[in-house]
Design an enzyme around this catalytic site. Structure first.
Site, short mmCIF file in Angstrom:
data_model
loop_
_atom_site.label_atom_id
_atom_site.label_comp_id
_atom_site.label_asym_id
_atom_site.label_seq_id
_atom_site.Cartn_x
_atom_site.Cartn_y
_atom_site.Cartn_z
N CYS A 42 0.82 -1.21 0.00
CA CYS A 42 0.00 0.00 0.00
C CYS A 42 0.86 1.26 0.00
CB CYS A 42 -0.94 -0.01 1.21
SG CYS A 42 -1.75 -1.60 1.40
N ASN A 279 -6.84 -30.15 3.95
CA ASN A 279 -5.51 -29.81 4.46
C ASN A 279 -4.94 -28.53 3.85
OD1 ASN A 279 -5.19 -32.09 6.19
ND2 ASN A 279 -5.08 -33.32 4.31
N TYR A 431 -16.27 14.70 21.32
CA TYR A 431 -16.49 16.05 20.81
C TYR A 431 -15.70 17.10 21.57
CZ TYR A 431 -18.37 20.70 20.56
OH TYR A 431 -18.44 22.05 20.47
P1 FAD Z 1 -0.03 -10.17 -1.45
O1 FAD Z 1 0.14 -9.23 -0.34
O2 FAD Z 1 0.00 -9.62 -2.83
O3 FAD Z 1 1.07 -11.29 -1.29
C1 FAD Z 1 1.16 -12.37 -2.18
C2 FAD Z 1 2.62 -12.80 -2.25
O4 FAD Z 1 2.64 -14.13 -2.72
C3 FAD Z 1 3.42 -11.99 -3.24
O5 FAD Z 1 4.53 -11.38 -2.63
C4 FAD Z 1 3.86 -13.00 -4.30
O6 FAD Z 1 5.18 -12.76 -4.74
C5 FAD Z 1 3.79 -14.29 -3.53
N1 FAD Z 1 3.54 -15.45 -4.38
C6 FAD Z 1 2.59 -15.62 -5.32
N2 FAD Z 1 2.66 -16.82 -5.86
C7 FAD Z 1 3.70 -17.45 -5.29
C8 FAD Z 1 4.28 -18.72 -5.45
N3 FAD Z 1 3.79 -19.59 -6.33
N4 FAD Z 1 5.34 -19.05 -4.70
C9 FAD Z 1 5.84 -18.18 -3.80
N5 FAD Z 1 5.33 -16.95 -3.61
C10 FAD Z 1 4.27 -16.59 -4.33
N6 FAD Z 1 -5.09 -2.49 0.09
C11 FAD Z 1 -5.66 -1.69 1.01
O7 FAD Z 1 -6.49 -2.17 1.80
N7 FAD Z 1 -5.34 -0.37 1.10
C12 FAD Z 1 -4.43 0.19 0.27
O8 FAD Z 1 -4.13 1.39 0.39
C13 FAD Z 1 -3.83 -0.61 -0.72
N8 FAD Z 1 -2.92 -0.07 -1.56
C14 FAD Z 1 -2.31 -0.90 -2.47
C15 FAD Z 1 -1.35 -0.35 -3.31
C16 FAD Z 1 -0.71 -1.15 -4.23
C17 FAD Z 1 0.30 -0.55 -5.15
C18 FAD Z 1 -1.00 -2.54 -4.29
C19 FAD Z 1 -0.29 -3.41 -5.27
C20 FAD Z 1 -1.95 -3.09 -3.46
C21 FAD Z 1 -2.60 -2.28 -2.53
N9 FAD Z 1 -3.58 -2.79 -1.69
C22 FAD Z 1 -4.18 -1.99 -0.77
C23 FAD Z 1 -4.00 -4.21 -1.76
C24 FAD Z 1 -3.29 -5.05 -0.73
O9 FAD Z 1 -1.92 -4.85 -0.82
C25 FAD Z 1 -3.64 -6.50 -0.98
O10 FAD Z 1 -5.03 -6.63 -0.85
C26 FAD Z 1 -2.98 -7.43 0.00
O11 FAD Z 1 -1.59 -7.27 -0.02
C27 FAD Z 1 -3.34 -8.87 -0.34
O12 FAD Z 1 -2.63 -9.75 0.47
P2 FAD Z 1 -2.28 -11.20 -0.06
O13 FAD Z 1 -1.51 -11.86 1.02
O14 FAD Z 1 -3.49 -11.86 -0.54
O15 FAD Z 1 -1.37 -10.98 -1.33
#
Ligand code: FAD
Length: 832
Positions: A42, A279, A431
């Site tokens: 974010c 699992n 407030y």
């Molecule tokens: P992620 O945090 O994306 O993590 C997934 C990770 O899994 C990644 O690092 C990836 O490399 C890894 N991965 C994937 N496949 C594999 C694999 N096969 N093997 C090993 N590793 C793997 N949300 C908000 O609520 N507020 C915000 O202001 C906001 N701003 C954002 C700004 C940006 C630029 C971005 C990109 C996202 C933003 N988000 C925001 C969204 C938020 O970051 C995501 O909703 C959140 O990070 C999701 O979490 P996650 O664990 O599902 O996935």
């Protein structure tokens, strides 16, 4: 137990840390294909814009800390490439050494996140076109900007990331254009609420192309700019393009091993995040969730839910139970985004979603101040609440400068706990003047919604106005003339709310009356007054302000918002004053009109400018959002010149040069062209507080428009001009009796209807004070400063035994001839 986690950011890292806190003995391994874990997705746009200056600040927790503090094995640059469910093992590719190996599990947690949505158009892979998903993308974009020094950027997509990137690239010094397929940015907001966001974007000089997509990308030669070809035939040149066209769940691993899918190719899970394999669990952007109000499956790729879900899965894996399992996967979609100085936030469903679902709903709009308006720098926000006939809250949206997310968070909490609009009325919130008002905006949402539900007020909405006009509906504008002069609904009858009681007989009883004011409050007061007098009344929710905003944005007709629009970049940017700058040596008179609501800022502006000389420059600061527009109309009519408008954190600063239409010049103009007379005369016969207020509002409004105004006070009207203190003058017995029976001074005046032994006037004064409307005393002061002639009828004074010493300063004694001489040269003569 051996737990493997795929993905080391929001969902994955939360699962791992919580699991260790709950269970010391489990073996935990995180696999992350990028070089970083637990980084702040974010915060990435803000690093690119330069607000976050250090790259390592983006990494919330380092692998070493996970190892040392939590005894968690973190394997970065390790991509999980397959899942062997039968043998309960995964295949991992060490991206550094390009070697693969297997790792067995008892339980597997998938948190692979989402993938940027591809545009699938020609040229999408050209150099200089980027997605922003992780820290590595960020570093790549940053290096490209440092290396190539691009001047122009196109951001494809106007969602959170697109809008944040547009702001940050602008902060980085690039000229930015947004291309958005939908007719608006930030689809979580309704089209009338997003108007302020569009303005904030174009005010910053960012090009906003709505309702249009990208057809292809091309580049003439190696070092030439990228041509972004749009679906409407236009092209935009840019040296860098960020594609932020949304995300799709990353279900590749799950799909390949035969796990069931959820909606939109997400990983299918049950209410406690278990996939079709008991699992294997999945959390975060990769899964679908249950929307709280609609109970339908939706994709909500946000950090809060991902973190929460990781924590919940860890709780279950450690053998504990969740407090409320059935609501674990419920999401309401609370979100907030910064758009330069503006904040836009929302929780729950919006109107578009409710319409699509076919759900019956009601809505209310309010424009509250962020804190008490008498405390400096209060700014207004626009709030909308959608709710059901049973009082259930469907959603709340807000846009403004200060305290926006706080109010939406309160609403989100209330909704999560099952509160209704009636409960919002009773929330006891913190407030003190710097923070809020005794009636917080969230309480106000409750009040207005409950009024609608209880039938205390019937409302109509801006999108219904056009059809009502066509059907010849009767509109009643309850604003002051200074406001109606700046625009009104076609064909409306104007009776300011303070004059309404006296004009009630002029209103039709045989048809509905559609009342409105600027934002809804005076309309509500008028509605209550009229409905209790037997009229069928409807008040415009959101008032003229919302209607006018929607009209300007083309949103009032049935097919609104469907067309392609290239919103012009505003002439006025938030940081610069427009070109017709003042001489730096010139003195500028500062006028503070912050905290005042319409027409306060215009009145204050007029007062200050009328007291100055031709050529003087004034800088007026106001927190009334309409002021930036109103002031142009006012200046145009009064011969003054707006030199520039700047806006910062909701404070609008307007520089005005006094023109030649001052009183002296008017006299000369009048002498040259006697038919051009617009003087106003008002006979004030009544001594009622409300009528006196109305007369002074009209008089001040006319004076603000540069008109010469004469007020002739006769009979009971003389009481308005009496000093409040007892003045010792020689009087006959009858004169003394008269004197005792009549109110001495403005504070003692009663109101014409519902005076209730003085309670009515106390109530009116209190409402006016709260709404920052000038009191009668202030209006009289203003009239004197604006050189309005206050004539006291000599004959009436004699009859009533009032002596000149008993009158306030600035009053002239006059006979009917003086008044008639003034009336002859005026085009409006009122008897109040
Ligand atoms: P992620 O945090 O994306 O993590 C997934 C990770 O899994 C990644 O690092 C990836 O490399 C890894 N991965 C994937 N496949 C594999 C694999 N096969 N093997 C090993 N590793 C793997 N949300 C908000 O609520 N507020 C915000 O202001 C906001 N701003 C954002 C700004 C940006 C630029 C971005 C990109 C996202 C933003 N988000 C925001 C969204 C938020 O970051 C995501 O909703 C959140 O990070 C999701 O979490 P996650 O664990 O599902 O996935």
């Amino acid at each position: 137990m051996k737990v493997l986690i795929v993905g080391g950011v929001a969902g994955g890292a939360s699962t791992a840390a919580r699991l260790r806190r709950m269970s010391e003995k489990d073996e935990i391994i995180i696999f992350e294909k990028s070089g970083f874990i637990s980084y702040a997705n974010c915060g990435l746009p803000y690093y690119l814009g330069g607000t976050i200056t250090k790259r390592d600040k983006l990494v919330v927790t380092k692998p070493e800390l996970f190892r040392d503090r939590f005894n968690i094995d973190v394997r970065v640059r390790s991509e999980v490439i397959s899942i062997d469910r039968e043998n309960k093992r995964i295949q991992v590719k060490n991206l550094q050494e390009q070697a693969t190996y297997y790792e067995s599990y008892d339980k597997l947690v998938l948190s692979p996140g989402a993938m940027p949505r591809k545009l699938n158009v020609e040229g999408e892979d050209l150099e200089g076109i980027f997605n922003l998903r992780n820290l590595e993308d960020t570093i790549e974009i940053d290096d490209y900007i440092v290396d190539k020094d691009p001047a122009r950027a196109v951001v494809v997509g106007g969602g959170f990331i697109g809008v944040e990137m547009a702001e940050n690239l602008k902060d980085r010094g690039l000229q930015v254009s947004i291309v958005e397929f939908a007719p608006q940015v930030l689809s979580f907001l309704d089209s009338e609420i997003v108007i302020d966001v569009h303005k904030a974007i174009t005010d910053e000089g960012i090009g906003l192309n709505l309702g249009v997509g990208v057809a292809s990308f091309s580049r003439q030669a190696d070092f030439s700019p990228i041509d972004v070809h749009l679906t409407d035939g236009r092209s935009i040149e840019a040296e860098i393009v960020i594609v932020a066209a949304g995300v799709v769940p990353d279900n590749r691993l799950a799909d390949a091993c035969g796990l069931e899918s959820g909606i939109g190719n997400s990983i299918g899970v049950d209410d406690v995040f278990t996939t079709s394999d008991p699992n294997i669990f999945a959390v975060g952007d990769a899964i679908s969730v249950k929307q709280m109000q609609s109970e339908t499956e939706v994709l909500v790729p946000l950090a809060g839910p991902a973190n929460r879900q990781g924590r919940q899965v860890a709780t279950l894996l450690s053998g504990n139970t969740l407090i409320n399992e059935s609501s674990a996967r419920i999401v309401q979609g609370s979100s907030v985004v910064k758009v330069f100085d503006l904040t836009a936030a929302s929780t729950g469903l919006n109107e578009r979603q409710l319409k699509k679902m076919g759900t019956k709903y009601l809505k209310t709009y309010i424009f509250p101040a962020s804190h008490a308006t008498y405390y400096p720098n209060a700014t207004n926000m626009t709030m909308k609440m959608l709710f059901g006939e049973d009082g259930r809250i469907f959603g709340v949206q807000a846009v403004g400068y200060d305290g926006v997310e706080k109010r939406v968070d309160v609403a989100a909490t209330a909704m999560r706990l099952g509160a209704t609009v009636y409960d919002l009325q009773n929330l006891e919130l913190c407030y003190a003047p710097p923070y809020s008002s005794a009636k917080d905006p969230v309480n106000m949402l409750g009040f207005t919604a409950a009024n609608i539900l209880k039938g205390d007020v019937k409302v109509f909405y801006p999108e219904e106005v056009d059809a009502l006009i066509e059907n010849g509906a009767y509109f009643l504008d309850t604003r002051t003339t200074i406001e109606t002069d700046l625009g009104m609904i076609d064909g409306a009858t104007c009776i300011p709310v303070d004059e309404l009681r006296g004009a009630i007989d002029r209103l039709p009883k045989d048809r509905p009356i559609y009342v409105y004011c600027q934002v809804g409050l005076r309309g509500y007061i008028a509605s209550r007054m009229l409905s209790q007098n037997g009229f069928d009344v409807y008040n415009l929710s959101g008032g003229y302000r919302l209607y006018n905003n929607m009209l300007t944005a083309g949103l009032t007709s049935m097919n609104s918002g469907e067309t392609i629009r290239e919103l012009p970049i505003s002439n006025t940017t938030s940081s610069e004053v427009q070109s017709e700058a003042t001489d730096s040596a010139e003195t500028v008179t500062q006028v503070d009109a912050t905290g005042l609501s319409c027409p306060g800022p215009i009145m204050k502006t007029a007062g200050a400018i009328n007291a100055g000389s031709v050529g003087d420059v004034f800088e007026i600061s106001s927190t009334d959002p309409a002021f930036g527009t109103d002031v142009y109309a006012w200046a145009g009519r009064t011969g003054n010149t707006v030199l520039g408008v700047t806006k910062e954190k909701g404070i609008i600063c307007v520089k005005i040069k006094k023109g030649t239409h001052d009183a002296a010049e008017n006299e000369t103009l009048k002498a040259a062209n006697p038919t051009e007379d617009h003087d106003k005369t008002i006979v004030v016969f009544s001594g009622d507080l409300d009528k006196a207020i109305a007369s002074f509002i009209i008089a001040n409004g006319a004076a603000a428009m540069g008109r010469k105004v004469t007020m002739f006070f006769t009979f009971w009207g003389l009481n308005v001009l009496r000093r409040p203190e007892k003045v010792s003058v020689a009087k006959s017995f009858i004169e003394k009796m008269f004197g005792r029976m009549m109110p001495r001074g403005t504070k003692k005046l009663g109101i014409s209807k519902m005076n209730m032994a003085g309670m009515g006037s106390i109530m009116i004064r209190s409402v006016m004070k709260k709404k920052n409307i000038q009191s009668l005393e202030q209006l009289i002061d203003m009239a004197r400063q604006s050189n309005i002639r206050l004539l006291a009828c000599q004959m009436s004074m004699d009859v009533m035994g009032i002596k000149q010493e008993e009158l306030i300063d600035g009053v002239e004694l006059a006979g009917v001839a003086t008044y008639l001489a003034e009336a002859e040269t005026s085009d409006t003569n009122l008897f109040i």
